[in-house]
Motif scaffolding. Sequence first.
Motif, PDB file in Angstrom:
ATOM      1  N   UNK A 176       1.033  -1.210   0.029  1.00  0.00           N
ATOM      2  CA  UNK A 176       0.118   0.168  -0.158  1.00  0.00           C
ATOM      3  C   UNK A 176       0.856   1.350   0.139  1.00  0.00           C
ATOM      4  N   UNK A 177       0.307   2.341  -0.354  1.00  0.00           N
ATOM      5  CA  UNK A 177       1.133   3.698  -0.295  1.00  0.00           C
ATOM      6  C   UNK A 177       1.709   3.877   1.178  1.00  0.00           C
ATOM      7  N   UNK A 178       1.102   3.384   2.266  1.00  0.00           N
ATOM      8  CA  UNK A 178       1.765   3.727   3.509  1.00  0.00           C
ATOM      9  C   UNK A 178       2.754   2.823   3.666  1.00  0.00           C
ATOM     10  N   UNK A 179       2.833   1.515   3.294  1.00  0.00           N
ATOM     11  CA  UNK A 179       3.930   0.599   3.584  1.00  0.00           C
ATOM     12  C   UNK A 179       5.062   1.075   2.730  1.00  0.00           C
ATOM     13  N   UNK A 180       4.832   1.616   1.398  1.00  0.00           N
ATOM     14  CA  UNK A 180       5.833   2.110   0.502  1.00  0.00           C
ATOM     15  C   UNK A 180       6.449   3.140   1.134  1.00  0.00           C
ATOM     16  N   UNK A 181       5.733   4.015   1.816  1.00  0.00           N
ATOM     17  CA  UNK A 181       6.363   5.299   2.349  1.00  0.00           C
ATOM     18  C   UNK A 181       7.260   5.146   3.466  1.00  0.00           C
ATOM     19  N   UNK A 182       6.848   4.117   4.208  1.00  0.00           N
ATOM     20  CA  UNK A 182       7.850   3.574   5.293  1.00  0.00           C
ATOM     21  C   UNK A 182       9.028   3.028   4.869  1.00  0.00           C
TER      22      UNK A 182
END
Lengths: 375, 375
Positions: free
Chosen positions: B353-359
């Motif tokens: 997800x975008x959030x996981x990617x961001x992390x």
Amino acid sequence: MQTAIAAAGTGGRGRVTIADVARDLGVTKSTVSRALNGYTDISEATRLKVARAAERLGYRPLAHAQAIRTGRVRSLGLVLQIDNEDSARPFLADFIAGLTQAASAENWSVTIATAPTEAEVNTTLSRLVDERKADGFILPRTLLNDARVDTLRALEVPFVMFGRTANPRDCAWYDIKGEDAMQQATARLAALGHKRIAHVPGGPEYTYSQLRIEGYRRGLAQADLPFDPELIGSPATIRRAGFGATKALLSLRTPPTAIVFAIDRAALGAYRAADALGLKIGHDLSVISYDGIPEGAYADPGLTTFAVDSRLAGERLAKILTARIRGVAPENLRELAQATLVERGSDKPPQLTSAELARQIKTTLQCDVQWEEPK
Amino acid sequence: MQTAIAAAGTGGRGRVTIADVARDLGVTKSTVSRALNGYTDISEATRLKVARAAERLGYRPLAHAQAIRTGRVRSLGLVLQIDNEDSARPFLADFIAGLTQAASAENWSVTIATAPTEAEVNTTLSRLVDERKADGFILPRTLLNDARVDTLRALEVPFVMFGRTANPRDCAWYDIKGEDAMQQATARLAALGHKRIAHVPGGPEYTYSQLRIEGYRRGLAQADLPFDPELIGSPATIRRAGFGATKALLSLRTPPTAIVFAIDRAALGAYRAADALGLKIGHDLSVISYDGIPEGAYADPGLTTFAVDSRLAGERLAKILTARIRGVAPENLRELAQATLVERGSDKPPQLTSAELARQIKTTLQCDVQWEEPK
DNA sequence: TCGTTTGCCGAAATCGGTTTCGGAGCGTTC
DNA sequence: GAACGCTCCGAAACCGATTTCGGCAAACGA
């Protein structure tokens, strides 16, 4: 009804003709023409007057109007063979830029045509001659036995080759000394410590191919390395063939630790072969190539290569051809230049001996390594 | 004493002229000329006789001899802007092939010139008009406000654009519907499950740029995805800029999991950016682009892209331009075509997800990731 | 039957230059 | 002072096509 007022802008009616210049000066057209064309039976004073008036009025002779009498259209011809195999020609733009720039500096233009096959290139060539679309031609990628040369020789049309050829009669040329590049490449690899250095030549039909093989051999000799015919790979000018040639060379009992390629695109195929065999270019296998295509910079590691300045080549070829058309003897119009080394990461000292390399490859070769065509 | 310049290659003595044909038939030149050019005051019988005789004798009119009277040189003009930035134009060869093939099919030729800047392209253009080197021009890469169009409009010289422009008056064109490609690309990524899809446009000065952004937005709308201005990256037409734009987009608080590029070369920059950030294209980040350059096939994974047929474009443009020169109204000479999707490996369902990617990205970004120029 | 049109083609002008030819004007020479 | 040679330029032909103009027959209309 008369053409009263010069309509500026219509790009045609308001044109200043030689008659206008003549009238303005109170002389005849013939005087103007001869003054402008460097005839010796015109006094210096008149010549100056005419030149100034022409300049002032903005007179520029119409090339095709001159052509009708002189037979010269002030145009350089370029016929490209564009087949499907390698339609992507990265240097074409640069080459054309050099060509047109030099041409327009002398007020010439460049007429371009294409054909898919060698035969059709020839018919196109003679059609252009027949229709007087060009006064002379530039022949890129000359072959050992080049039909285009025969055609133009027979038609007595001036031409200049980008490359050399077997029978130099009537031939002017510009070429890069790829043989010197190959020699340097080989010597360089030898200096890095490589003992088994292979060579993958280009298409045997091209003149450069033989020359570059000789350069490679001179490089070996220079480094006191023996020549082993086994180390001459199969000819390759595209990735796929480069892949195959590399794979075959690495399958030898004592494989090379370095390869000198005659063509960048083929060298890029070696990257794939190395990859498939679990080898790393610049580590397990060193590579030096020739051409200087942009993709080489983006390979990993970057491809060390001898780059040719194709823009300069275009410029020189245009210069040479115009000279040839003006009647300079072809023997005096032969020019050679050097490629310049671009050091990137594909040439390094050998990490393994040939024997070690062979052992490593052997295991991988069990599972058959095939070229997969990128879509 | 006059300066007699020895012409190399007279190549012209045996030519069949219109007078030869006339003499052979016992008619006058004017009859032959009119018969061959479709005048209506020639009887069908005579027309046939003339046509046959011309064929039999191998008569072919000299374009520049006709030009002196008609003002038409039967030549299409192409002025390329070739700067250092992107002199490598992979499709140029194909484009020229299409152009010349279609041109020579109607017995026209192609005259080519180059210039380094926009201003010099314009001067070159008017010089060629002035010297009647071409009867009309092909304008590749049209800008939103294109000075070339103004120039040719003022000179009343026919032209056709490869692309569209802001003010369509007097304009004929051929163009690829890049906007449709962008829409499909976006919808395709959405269908794969991507929720945050970014777009990296091309140069804002080009007409296509705005159109493709709109296509991207239509694609979002079609998939019921919201439009987020943050997801429009900075314009990029070369790798370096594509690298920067990708890096910036991925640094967003909620980064995109997929990017639609307007230009292949920019998309190849994304590969570098992904690499530097420890991401894998086609896995952590999906990419679809547009152009169909050959390098895309050799990227890893292969770049999914909408390819344009530049050879066909050349063909159509030549056809359209000759029609325009013959007087067909520009309004009737506007043609649009579609790019075709080439599926390779760069577009896959999102793995994160975008959030996981961001992390994941956050940690890497600590150490500043810089573009390193390949030599 | 006699104009009048129509169909069709030849003669000649034309496009924008180049090139040949010849002949004024002037200085040399014998 | 006549013959001669040079220098320099005008007049006109020429290149290979297109296009205008006009005219001769045959067909047509009254």
